[in-house]
Design a protein around this motif. Structure first.
Motif, PDB file in Angstrom:
ATOM      1  N   PHE A  92      -7.723 -16.234 -33.708  1.00  0.00           N
ATOM      2  CA  PHE A  92      -8.024 -17.097 -34.846  1.00  0.00           C
ATOM      3  C   PHE A  92      -7.340 -16.599 -36.115  1.00  0.00           C
ATOM      4  CE2 PHE A  92     -11.109 -18.547 -38.157  1.00  0.00           C
ATOM      5  CZ  PHE A  92     -10.865 -19.906 -38.001  1.00  0.00           C
ATOM      6  N   PRO A  93      -6.611 -17.464 -36.844  1.00  0.00           N
ATOM      7  CA  PRO A  93      -5.866 -17.026 -38.028  1.00  0.00           C
ATOM      8  C   PRO A  93      -6.700 -16.947 -39.298  1.00  0.00           C
ATOM      9  CG  PRO A  93      -5.454 -19.347 -37.668  1.00  0.00           C
ATOM     10  CD  PRO A  93      -6.331 -18.880 -36.524  1.00  0.00           C
ATOM     11  N   GLY A  94      -7.913 -17.482 -39.281  1.00  0.00           N
ATOM     12  CA  GLY A  94      -8.754 -17.483 -40.473  1.00  0.00           C
ATOM     13  C   GLY A  94      -9.026 -18.892 -40.947  1.00  0.00           C
ATOM     14  N   LEU A  95      -9.940 -18.995 -41.903  1.00  0.00           N
ATOM     15  CA  LEU A  95     -10.346 -20.295 -42.409  1.00  0.00           C
ATOM     16  C   LEU A  95      -9.486 -20.683 -43.605  1.00  0.00           C
ATOM     17  CD1 LEU A  95     -14.223 -19.914 -42.135  1.00  0.00           C
ATOM     18  CD2 LEU A  95     -12.726 -21.299 -40.688  1.00  0.00           C
ATOM     19  N   ASP A  96      -8.373 -21.290 -43.298  1.00  0.00           N
ATOM     20  CA  ASP A  96      -7.469 -21.837 -44.312  1.00  0.00           C
ATOM     21  C   ASP A  96      -7.386 -23.340 -44.117  1.00  0.00           C
ATOM     22  OD1 ASP A  96      -6.738 -19.313 -45.449  1.00  0.00           O
ATOM     23  OD2 ASP A  96      -5.457 -18.974 -43.702  1.00  0.00           O
ATOM     24  N   LEU A  97      -7.056 -24.056 -45.170  1.00  0.00           N
ATOM     25  CA  LEU A  97      -6.968 -25.504 -45.110  1.00  0.00           C
ATOM     26  C   LEU A  97      -6.141 -25.956 -43.923  1.00  0.00           C
ATOM     27  CD1 LEU A  97      -7.401 -28.346 -46.249  1.00  0.00           C
ATOM     28  CD2 LEU A  97      -5.367 -27.984 -47.675  1.00  0.00           C
ATOM     29  N   SER A 112     -13.319 -36.154 -26.940  1.00  0.00           N
ATOM     30  CA  SER A 112     -12.881 -34.841 -27.428  1.00  0.00           C
ATOM     31  C   SER A 112     -12.156 -34.954 -28.765  1.00  0.00           C
ATOM     32  CB  SER A 112     -11.971 -34.176 -26.397  1.00  0.00           C
ATOM     33  OG  SER A 112     -12.673 -33.910 -25.202  1.00  0.00           O
ATOM     34  N   TYR A 113     -12.388 -33.945 -29.615  1.00  0.00           N
ATOM     35  CA  TYR A 113     -11.845 -33.931 -30.975  1.00  0.00           C
ATOM     36  C   TYR A 113     -11.398 -32.518 -31.332  1.00  0.00           C
ATOM     37  CZ  TYR A 113     -14.491 -38.276 -31.090  1.00  0.00           C
ATOM     38  OH  TYR A 113     -14.985 -39.525 -30.795  1.00  0.00           O
ATOM     39  N   THR A 114     -10.269 -32.426 -32.019  1.00  0.00           N
ATOM     40  CA  THR A 114      -9.921 -31.134 -32.593  1.00  0.00           C
ATOM     41  C   THR A 114     -10.780 -30.906 -33.832  1.00  0.00           C
ATOM     42  OG1 THR A 114      -8.108 -32.127 -33.886  1.00  0.00           O
ATOM     43  CG2 THR A 114      -7.537 -31.134 -31.751  1.00  0.00           C
ATOM     44  N   LEU A 115     -10.973 -29.625 -34.167  1.00  0.00           N
ATOM     45  CA  LEU A 115     -11.715 -29.228 -35.352  1.00  0.00           C
ATOM     46  C   LEU A 115     -10.739 -28.559 -36.311  1.00  0.00           C
ATOM     47  CD1 LEU A 115     -14.785 -27.602 -33.552  1.00  0.00           C
ATOM     48  CD2 LEU A 115     -14.660 -29.908 -34.522  1.00  0.00           C
ATOM     49  N   ARG A 116     -10.512 -29.168 -37.447  1.00  0.00           N
ATOM     50  CA  ARG A 116      -9.627 -28.617 -38.479  1.00  0.00           C
ATOM     51  C   ARG A 116     -10.462 -28.261 -39.706  1.00  0.00           C
ATOM     52  NH1 ARG A 116      -3.618 -28.382 -38.103  1.00  0.00           N
ATOM     53  NH2 ARG A 116      -3.002 -29.835 -36.451  1.00  0.00           N
ATOM     54  N   THR A 136     -17.738 -26.135 -47.239  1.00  0.00           N
ATOM     55  CA  THR A 136     -16.855 -25.869 -46.107  1.00  0.00           C
ATOM     56  C   THR A 136     -17.238 -26.713 -44.906  1.00  0.00           C
ATOM     57  OG1 THR A 136     -18.261 -23.985 -45.527  1.00  0.00           O
ATOM     58  CG2 THR A 136     -16.283 -23.532 -46.825  1.00  0.00           C
ATOM     59  N   PHE A 137     -16.203 -27.203 -44.196  1.00  0.00           N
ATOM     60  CA  PHE A 137     -16.406 -28.128 -43.097  1.00  0.00           C
ATOM     61  C   PHE A 137     -15.340 -27.913 -42.024  1.00  0.00           C
ATOM     62  CE2 PHE A 137     -17.883 -29.992 -46.983  1.00  0.00           C
ATOM     63  CZ  PHE A 137     -19.101 -30.551 -46.642  1.00  0.00           C
ATOM     64  N   VAL A 138     -15.589 -28.484 -40.862  1.00  0.00           N
ATOM     65  CA  VAL A 138     -14.506 -28.797 -39.941  1.00  0.00           C
ATOM     66  C   VAL A 138     -14.470 -30.312 -39.826  1.00  0.00           C
ATOM     67  CG1 VAL A 138     -14.399 -26.653 -38.639  1.00  0.00           C
ATOM     68  CG2 VAL A 138     -16.050 -28.405 -37.960  1.00  0.00           C
ATOM     69  N   LEU A 139     -13.277 -30.869 -39.772  1.00  0.00           N
ATOM     70  CA  LEU A 139     -13.113 -32.308 -39.638  1.00  0.00           C
ATOM     71  C   LEU A 139     -12.800 -32.650 -38.190  1.00  0.00           C
ATOM     72  CD1 LEU A 139     -11.060 -33.236 -42.844  1.00  0.00           C
ATOM     73  CD2 LEU A 139     -13.545 -33.220 -42.496  1.00  0.00           C
ATOM     74  N   LEU A 140     -13.451 -33.697 -37.700  1.00  0.00           N
ATOM     75  CA  LEU A 140     -13.237 -34.174 -36.342  1.00  0.00           C
ATOM     76  C   LEU A 140     -12.022 -35.089 -36.296  1.00  0.00           C
ATOM     77  CD1 LEU A 140     -16.960 -35.113 -35.640  1.00  0.00           C
ATOM     78  CD2 LEU A 140     -15.731 -33.221 -34.560  1.00  0.00           C
TER      79      LEU A 140
END
Length: 214
Positions: free
Chosen positions: A75-80, A105-109, A127-131
């Motif tokens: 995991f690279p970290g929580l960046d935009l 199924s959905y990616t989480l960005r 902070t969020f993840v977008l589906l």
């Protein structure tokens, strides 16, 4: 630009902390987490190769088997716009806005509420993840703009708003992997994602619950 959450809404966030490590199913509260095999659904090759070879099945307190989740390896970290993982809704559900999410199924960005006048006070935890539908996430990399990721996420909701799942501080969570219910009645899945350097990044994912404000 559409908001991730209603402007007047004060989001009640829920923490999550899961350890991406081998071990038996973990119980916390009334929910359950089980280890599952690698993701085999439909997604671009770049997504599939980015994922850990095992995932987690999340069962809610009412016994509903709600989600299968695979996190990103190294995991690279929580960046935009960074890819966090892939989630499968095993049946039709809702996002944190209360918008419909179809089974699939959905990616989480990763994304954050913009720091501007339109979004001030929208959430104590921005902070969020977008589906994003996996078939729509065809741009490899972690350098997309906020506009690009929200545009793709709108294809999940079918509205003028992206489809978010709320993240929150997970630093105080001791048990992981785990599903727990917070004081607001939201159910949360806890995980620590491992980076290439061996560090752990705790995140909090609300798997059942929504903002109480329109």
């Amino acid at each position: 630009m559409s908001l991730l959450l209603p402007r007047r809404g004060i989001i009640v966030a829920v923490a999550l902390a899961l350890t991406v490590a081998s071990g038996p199913a973990a119980f916390a509260g009334a929910g359950k987490v089980e280890k599952i095999a690698a993701f085999t659904g439909t997604a671009p090759d770049w997504v599939k190769t980015a994922l850990e070879p095992q995932g987690y099945r999340v069962t809610l307190s009412d016994g509903t088997v709600a989600h299968d989740i695979w996190f990103r390896k190294d995991f690279p970290g929580l960046d935009l716009s960074s890819l966090v993982g892939v989630i499968t809704f095993r049946q039709d559900g809702k996002d944190f806005r209360g918008q419909d999410v179809k089974a699939g199924s959905y990616t989480l960005r990763y994304a954050k509420i913009p720091e501007d006048g339109d979004h001030m006070g929208a959430s104590p935890t921005p902070t969020f993840v977008l589906l994003i539908p996996t078939a729509e996430d065809t741009e490899p990399g972690d350098d997309l703009t906020f506009r690009e990721v929200t545009k793709m996420s709108k294809k999940t909701s079918g509205t003028n708003h992206p489809s978010p799942m709320n993240l929150a501080d997970a630093s105080a969570q001791k048990d992981s992997p785990a599903v727990a219910t917070n004081s607001m009645g939201h159910e949360v899945f806890y995980v620590k994602l491992k980076t290439a350097a061996g560090a752990e990044v705790p995140i909090g994912l609300v798997v059942k619950g929504r903002t109480e404000h329109e």
